[in-house]
Every structure is written in C-alpha cells, then in structure tokens.
Scaffold this motif. Structure first.
Motif, PDB file in Angstrom:
ATOM      1  N   LEU A 130       0.869  -1.249   0.122  1.00 20.28           N
ATOM      2  CA  LEU A 130      -0.200  -0.001  -0.151  1.00 20.28           C
ATOM      3  C   LEU A 130       0.849   1.394   0.054  1.00 20.28           C
ATOM      4  CD1 LEU A 130      -2.613  -1.111   2.480  1.00 20.28           C
ATOM      5  CD2 LEU A 130      -2.772  -1.155  -0.095  1.00 20.28           C
ATOM      6  N   GLU A 131       2.062   1.305   0.772  1.00 21.06           N
ATOM      7  CA  GLU A 131       2.867   2.215   0.859  1.00 21.06           C
ATOM      8  C   GLU A 131       3.623   2.609  -0.552  1.00 21.06           C
ATOM      9  OE1 GLU A 131       2.919   4.422   2.999  1.00 21.06           O
ATOM     10  OE2 GLU A 131       4.380   5.705   2.262  1.00 21.06           O
ATOM     11  N   GLN A 132       3.709   1.607  -1.365  1.00 14.75           N
ATOM     12  CA  GLN A 132       4.347   1.733  -2.339  1.00 14.75           C
ATOM     13  C   GLN A 132       3.283   2.479  -3.448  1.00 14.75           C
ATOM     14  OE1 GLN A 132       5.465  -2.386  -3.322  1.00 14.75           O
ATOM     15  NE2 GLN A 132       7.577  -1.384  -3.573  1.00 14.75           N
ATOM     16  N   ARG A 133       2.014   2.106  -3.630  1.00 13.52           N
ATOM     17  CA  ARG A 133       0.997   2.549  -4.225  1.00 13.52           C
ATOM     18  C   ARG A 133       0.661   4.019  -3.813  1.00 13.52           C
ATOM     19  NH1 ARG A 133      -2.221  -2.093  -5.978  1.00 13.52           N
ATOM     20  NH2 ARG A 133      -1.250  -3.878  -5.002  1.00 13.52           N
ATOM     21  N   ALA A 134       0.584   4.449  -2.617  1.00 11.44           N
ATOM     22  CA  ALA A 134       0.458   5.852  -2.291  1.00 11.44           C
ATOM     23  C   ALA A 134       1.821   6.494  -2.716  1.00 11.44           C
ATOM     24  CB  ALA A 134       0.410   5.780  -0.387  1.00 11.44           C
ATOM     25  N   GLY A 135       3.002   5.980  -2.467  1.00  8.43           N
ATOM     26  CA  GLY A 135       4.276   6.633  -2.820  1.00  8.43           C
ATOM     27  C   GLY A 135       4.208   7.173  -4.307  1.00  8.43           C
ATOM     28  N   ILE A 136       3.877   6.119  -5.097  1.00 12.55           N
ATOM     29  CA  ILE A 136       3.486   6.679  -6.613  1.00 12.55           C
ATOM     30  C   ILE A 136       2.757   7.859  -6.709  1.00 12.55           C
ATOM     31  CG2 ILE A 136       2.588   5.800  -8.856  1.00 12.55           C
ATOM     32  CD1 ILE A 136       3.306   2.914  -8.040  1.00 12.55           C
ATOM     33  N   SER A 137       1.512   7.964  -6.027  1.00 10.41           N
ATOM     34  CA  SER A 137       0.614   9.131  -6.024  1.00 10.41           C
ATOM     35  C   SER A 137       1.436  10.415  -5.479  1.00 10.41           C
ATOM     36  CB  SER A 137      -0.571   8.797  -5.183  1.00 10.41           C
ATOM     37  OG  SER A 137      -1.404   9.831  -5.041  1.00 10.41           O
ATOM     38  N   ARG A 138       2.031  10.364  -4.327  1.00 11.66           N
ATOM     39  CA  ARG A 138       2.845  11.339  -3.921  1.00 11.66           C
ATOM     40  C   ARG A 138       3.783  11.922  -4.978  1.00 11.66           C
ATOM     41  NH1 ARG A 138       2.700   8.357   0.784  1.00 11.66           N
ATOM     42  NH2 ARG A 138       5.120   8.141   0.793  1.00 11.66           N
ATOM     43  N   ARG A 139       4.483  10.859  -5.575  1.00 17.75           N
ATOM     44  CA  ARG A 139       5.675  10.853  -6.422  1.00 17.75           C
ATOM     45  C   ARG A 139       5.324  11.986  -7.797  1.00 17.75           C
ATOM     46  NH1 ARG A 139      10.889  12.327  -7.721  1.00 17.75           N
ATOM     47  NH2 ARG A 139      11.131  11.812  -9.742  1.00 17.75           N
ATOM     48  N   LEU A 140       4.079  11.508  -8.200  1.00 19.64           N
ATOM     49  CA  LEU A 140       3.392  12.035  -9.239  1.00 19.64           C
ATOM     50  C   LEU A 140       2.717  13.389  -9.340  1.00 19.64           C
ATOM     51  CD1 LEU A 140       1.832   8.908 -11.285  1.00 19.64           C
ATOM     52  CD2 LEU A 140       4.046  10.017 -11.680  1.00 19.64           C
ATOM     53  N   ASP A 141       2.688  13.577  -7.775  1.00 16.56           N
ATOM     54  CA  ASP A 141       1.672  14.660  -7.402  1.00 16.56           C
ATOM     55  C   ASP A 141       0.156  14.534  -7.980  1.00 16.56           C
ATOM     56  OD1 ASP A 141       0.901  17.035  -5.789  1.00 16.56           O
ATOM     57  OD2 ASP A 141       1.918  18.383  -7.232  1.00 16.56           O
ATOM     58  N   ALA A 142      -0.376  13.459  -7.807  1.00 19.05           N
ATOM     59  CA  ALA A 142      -1.601  12.896  -8.399  1.00 19.05           C
ATOM     60  C   ALA A 142      -2.663  14.064  -7.992  1.00 19.05           C
ATOM     61  CB  ALA A 142      -1.827  11.622  -8.255  1.00 19.05           C
ATOM     62  N   GLY A 143      -3.611  14.255  -9.245  1.00 16.83           N
ATOM     63  CA  GLY A 143      -4.876  15.115  -8.701  1.00 16.83           C
ATOM     64  C   GLY A 143      -5.783  14.320  -8.285  1.00 16.83           C
ATOM     65  N   LEU A 144      -5.895  13.139  -8.602  1.00 21.54           N
ATOM     66  CA  LEU A 144      -6.921  12.240  -7.859  1.00 21.54           C
ATOM     67  C   LEU A 144      -6.416  10.937  -7.918  1.00 21.54           C
ATOM     68  CD1 LEU A 144     -10.328  13.169  -9.878  1.00 21.54           C
ATOM     69  CD2 LEU A 144      -9.675  13.926  -7.574  1.00 21.54           C
ATOM     70  N   PHE A 145      -6.813  10.056  -7.002  1.00 24.65           N
ATOM     71  CA  PHE A 145      -6.483   8.727  -6.707  1.00 24.65           C
ATOM     72  C   PHE A 145      -7.462   7.671  -6.654  1.00 24.65           C
ATOM     73  CE2 PHE A 145      -5.071   4.957  -3.998  1.00 24.65           C
ATOM     74  CZ  PHE A 145      -3.823   4.655  -4.585  1.00 24.65           C
ATOM     75  N   LEU A 146      -7.697   6.592  -7.527  1.00 26.90           N
ATOM     76  CA  LEU A 146      -8.797   5.799  -7.400  1.00 26.90           C
ATOM     77  C   LEU A 146      -8.198   4.446  -7.448  1.00 26.90           C
ATOM     78  CD1 LEU A 146     -10.143   8.364  -9.242  1.00 26.90           C
ATOM     79  CD2 LEU A 146     -11.401   6.435 -10.494  1.00 26.90           C
ATOM     80  N   SER A 147      -8.738   3.699  -6.339  1.00 25.91           N
ATOM     81  CA  SER A 147      -8.177   2.421  -6.186  1.00 25.91           C
ATOM     82  C   SER A 147      -9.462   1.486  -6.604  1.00 25.91           C
ATOM     83  CB  SER A 147      -7.844   2.115  -4.645  1.00 25.91           C
ATOM     84  OG  SER A 147      -7.158   0.783  -4.641  1.00 25.91           O
ATOM     85  N   ILE A 148      -9.101   0.597  -7.565  1.00 23.94           N
ATOM     86  CA  ILE A 148     -10.113  -0.243  -7.928  1.00 23.94           C
ATOM     87  C   ILE A 148     -10.142  -1.811  -7.291  1.00 23.94           C
ATOM     88  CG2 ILE A 148     -11.138  -1.414 -10.153  1.00 23.94           C
ATOM     89  CD1 ILE A 148     -11.253   1.686 -10.165  1.00 23.94           C
ATOM     90  N   HIS A 149     -11.285  -2.274  -7.073  1.00 26.48           N
ATOM     91  CA  HIS A 149     -11.261  -3.451  -6.302  1.00 26.48           C
ATOM     92  C   HIS A 149     -12.672  -4.439  -6.658  1.00 26.48           C
ATOM     93  CE1 HIS A 149      -8.230  -2.957  -3.281  1.00 26.48           C
ATOM     94  NE2 HIS A 149      -8.190  -1.879  -3.574  1.00 26.48           N
ATOM     95  N   MET A 150     -12.590  -5.410  -6.281  1.00 28.30           N
ATOM     96  CA  MET A 150     -14.055  -6.307  -6.567  1.00 28.30           C
ATOM     97  C   MET A 150     -14.364  -6.773  -5.140  1.00 28.30           C
ATOM     98  SD  MET A 150     -14.332  -6.232  -9.768  1.00 28.30           S
ATOM     99  CE  MET A 150     -13.214  -5.223 -10.735  1.00 28.30           C
ATOM    100  N   ASP A 151     -15.548  -6.901  -4.615  1.00 28.49           N
ATOM    101  CA  ASP A 151     -16.278  -7.126  -3.500  1.00 28.49           C
ATOM    102  C   ASP A 151     -16.295  -8.500  -3.343  1.00 28.49           C
ATOM    103  OD1 ASP A 151     -16.544  -6.158  -0.810  1.00 28.49           O
ATOM    104  OD2 ASP A 151     -18.017  -4.585  -1.507  1.00 28.49           O
TER     105      ASP A 151
END
Ligand SMILES: [Zn+2]
Length: 294
Positions: A130-151
């Motif tokens: 999870l930290e790597q995923r969030a790290g990519i968001s911070r690194r790119l300075d993402a405007g939005l972050f969407l995590s896609i899952h199946m319940d």
C-alpha cells in the motif's frame, strides 16, 4: 501567574494560526503553478528532497492529455502478484485480474477522451505494498487517486457497487472490518500523529483531503445511478491507509461482488464493466474541471 499563562496561550495560538495560514497560502500557490501548465509541479514541490525510486515507482508511465499541464489521475488496480484478493464464486476469476482489467479500461477511456493525464500503479500482475501505491501518487503529485477492487461477502445475495471515501470514522461496522482487512493485505504502516504543530498541519491537510474525497465519491454515485447496480447505501466511509497516504482526493471503488453469481458474470466481461468505467471517467473529469475553475 494566571495572566502570564493566558499570555503564553495567546502567543501559542497565534503561532499555530500563522503556521496554518502559511500552509494554506502554500497550497494556493501550488494550485496556481499547476494551472499555469508546469509539468514539473511535482518535482518542483519536492524541492531539494531526494526520493529513492524503487522498481515499482520507476516503471510508471504517465499517458498525456490532449492539452498539456492537465492533472494526473492515478488508477490503482487493487492486489496483484502473491496477493490475488478475493476469488469469484465460480472459482475461475481472481479479484486482482479483474481489478487490473477494469483499471486498464478506465485508463484507456480517459486517455482517449484526453481531458486528463492518466497513470496506473501497476500494468501487470505484480505485488505492490500500500505504501508503494501511495508513494507513486505522492511522487506524481496526482490530482486524484482511484483504487479499483471487486467485493466479496459470505452472503451470496450481496451485490452492487460501492464507493468508499477516506474518513477517520467508518460508516458501518462492515466498512470498518473491510478497511482493516484491506490495510492488512497491503502491509499498512501504523498511523502517525504526535500532537506537534506538524501533526496539526497534517490534520488540516487531511480534513481537506477527506472533504474532497467525499465530494468525488458523491459525484461518482450520481453518474452511476440508473446505469450501474449500486448497493442500497453506495457511498461509504472507511479509514483506508492507502487513501490517506496518497495525499490526493482518493476513493476506493468496489465494482461489485464476485461472490455473487450475477455480479461475477457481469464483471468478467469488458462489456459488463463498461457502464461503471464510463461513470467513473465522467465523474473524474467533472471533479477536476470544478476544482480547476475554483
Ligand atoms: Zn480488494
């Protein structure tokens, strides 16, 4: 003695207020820089800090928009590699594979429409913390972050999509249990917070992030109504570590229940996933357009 204490308290309060104003002014400046079309806003913001880029982050490709300088939407396909997530009721599909397929379709659609830049946290079957995923968001300075899952649920009748937005309070016991399970699966860190001024400023940022995340989730639900089967309460709140650490307005999309035969059948095909993919793309574009106009 009493007066001296009151004076000390007043000075302390003034310092904290000044720091909050400074933080807010900095945020306004940063938004200005992004609007002027600087593609290097992320790097510029990080100033002199050096980042250790591991393989996961280095492999991320940002797909351009038709107009330069548009915000980056980061799409995070849940699970992957040794973490396959839930298994479908038919026993033939894994959550990680369906999440990746749907994330790719959303990225392709956003790229074709060309209003935002778009990137994926993973483009193949690999494990990311999870930290790597969030790290990519911070690194790119993402405007939005969407995590896609199946319940998935023990009740085979449970079906429909849910949009979770970041919160420090879960909206139901089920949402709380779900957040605990997802946080555990990705190797979450314990949350920090030491009562210092830094923690206070982080709290102000977190409030803003939670409000923006909730408004994005509401927008997504509105776009999906009538086109996608939703759960009775489609917008839920949960304390997802990955959403908090992404440092961007963030939602976690549960596209439907692969523990339900009908939902599984639908989610197994591109055609079945398309209505939700379109609703998400439209909501993302509208959300970023509103934010830019502010
Ligand atoms: Zn999941």
């Amino acid at each position: 003695m009493e007066r001296r204490r009151a004076l000390g308290l007043a000075i302390g309060t003034a310092i904290v207020a000044a720091l909050i104003l400074l933080y807010l002014a900095n945020g306004r400046f940063r938004r200005g820089a992004e609007q002027s079309g600087s593609a290097l806003a992320g790097e510029a913001r990080q100033g002199g800090l050096t980042f250790e880029l591991d393989a996961a982050v280095a492999g991320v490709r940002v797909r351009p928009a038709k107009v330069p300088g548009r915000p980056i939407v980061l799409i995070d396909a849940g699970h992957g590699g040794r973490d396959s997530g839930a298994i479908g009721v038919s026993g033939t599909v894994r959550e990680s594979a369906l999440a990746l397929a749907m994330s790719r379709e959303l990225a392709d659609l956003l790229e074709t429409r060309g209003r935002v830049r778009v990137a994926l946290t993973r483009e193949d079957d690999r494990y990311l913390t999870l930290e790597q995923r969030a790290g990519i968001s911070r690194r790119l300075d993402a405007g939005l972050f969407l995590s896609i899952h199946m319940d998935s649920a023990p009740n085979p009748l449970a079906h429909g999509a849910t949009i979770y937005s970041l919160s420090d309070v879960a909206s139901s016991a089920e949402a709380a249990r779900f957040a605990v399970a997802e946080n555990r699966a990705g190797g979450a860190l314990s949350s920090e917070g030491d009562g210092s001024v830094r923690a206070l400023l982080a709290d102000v940022a977190l409030r803003e992030q939670m409000e923006a995340s909730a408004s994005l989730a509401i927008r997504m639900v509105r776009r999906a109504v009538g086109r996608v089967t939703l759960r009775p309460r489609p917008h839920q709140f949960a304390a997802f570590h990955v959403l908090r650490r992404a440092e961007a307005p963030s939602v976690l999309v549960e596209a439907g229940y692969i523990s339900n035969a009908g939902d599984e059948l639908k989610l197994m095909t591109k055609q079945g996933r398309a209505p939700l993919v379109l609703a998400l793309a439209q909501a993302v574009e509208a959300d970023l357009a509103t934010r830019a106009a502010r």
